[in-house]
Write an enzyme that holds these catalytic residues in place. Structure first.
Site, PDB file in Angstrom:
ATOM      1  N   HIS A  38      66.069  37.109  86.087  1.00  0.00           N
ATOM      2  CA  HIS A  38      67.124  36.798  84.844  1.00  0.00           C
ATOM      3  C   HIS A  38      67.474  37.862  84.247  1.00  0.00           C
ATOM      4  O   HIS A  38      66.754  38.797  84.339  1.00  0.00           O
ATOM      5  CB  HIS A  38      66.440  35.697  84.145  1.00  0.00           C
ATOM      6  CG  HIS A  38      65.320  36.255  83.112  1.00  0.00           C
ATOM      7  ND1 HIS A  38      64.023  36.219  83.593  1.00  0.00           N
ATOM      8  CD2 HIS A  38      65.443  36.802  81.922  1.00  0.00           C
ATOM      9  CE1 HIS A  38      63.268  36.810  82.506  1.00  0.00           C
ATOM     10  NE2 HIS A  38      64.454  37.303  81.462  1.00  0.00           N
ATOM     11  N   HIS A 108      69.583  44.059  81.870  1.00  0.00           N
ATOM     12  CA  HIS A 108      69.046  44.447  82.851  1.00  0.00           C
ATOM     13  C   HIS A 108      68.225  43.178  83.455  1.00  0.00           C
ATOM     14  O   HIS A 108      68.126  42.189  82.984  1.00  0.00           O
ATOM     15  CB  HIS A 108      67.823  45.156  82.522  1.00  0.00           C
ATOM     16  CG  HIS A 108      66.876  45.097  81.904  1.00  0.00           C
ATOM     17  ND1 HIS A 108      67.212  45.025  80.489  1.00  0.00           N
ATOM     18  CD2 HIS A 108      65.643  44.757  81.992  1.00  0.00           C
ATOM     19  CE1 HIS A 108      65.957  44.362  79.713  1.00  0.00           C
ATOM     20  NE2 HIS A 108      65.082  44.190  80.882  1.00  0.00           N
TER      21      HIS A 108
END
EC number: 3.1.4.58
Length: 167
Positions: A38, A108
């Site tokens: 995620h 990220h």
């Protein structure tokens, strides 16, 4: 109270492209399984799901969907991750509460963890993934996630989803 955070979940074909780029990662790093991949928008810590969902719903109301693309690998101390291209994500993350954390927000997707004192363990992967680029997708939903401790690592679950406006 469960530990909560908000995130964007990559579509299945992007998860498959990342998996294909990794191949058989082997030993040396503690790899995050694809079902936990995620892009965190904001971390809230222990909180009430209903209260945080109401707060997040108000903060995200009327926000546009964002274009997202994952690119080359990089590292933080002890973490191998894919970078997120595009400047549209930062305003969404700040609306979701990212500015409340002590460190600056950097979008990220965490791939793996390794001992901080052994940064060379990730060097092979930053080289191997230097040319990686996923397809661009429109993230039209923010997930409020719960994180629960499990013997095999954290278990993430979508507690609520919030639609973003299509352009």
């Amino acid at each position: 109270m469960p530990v909560l955070f908000s995130a964007l979940l990559p579509p299945d074909d992007v998860v498959e492209a990342i998996s294909a780029a990794l191949g058989d990662p082997g030993d040396g790093l503690r790899w995050e399984p694809p079902e936990r991949w995620h892009i965190t928008l904001a971390y809230y810590g222990p909180d009430d799901v209903g209260t945080r969902a109401a707060w997040l719903s108000a903060r995200l109301a009327g926000r546009p969907a964002v274009d997202v693309r994952l690119e080359k690998a990089a590292t933080f101390p002890g973490v191998l991750w894919l970078t997120v291209a595009g400047s549209e994500l930062e305003p969404l993350a700040h609306a979701a509460g990212a500015g409340a954390e002590p460190r600056p927000y950097r979008a990220h997707l965490t791939l793996a963890r390794f001992p901080r004192e052994e940064p060379g363990l990730a060097a092979r992967w930053t080289r191997q993934l230097a040319g990686f680029t996923s397809r661009r997708w429109q993230a039209a939903e923010v997930a409020l996630m719960t994180s629960e401790r499990d013997p095999g690592g954290p278990r993430y679950r979508v507690a609520r989803s919030f639609g973003l406006d299509h352009a």
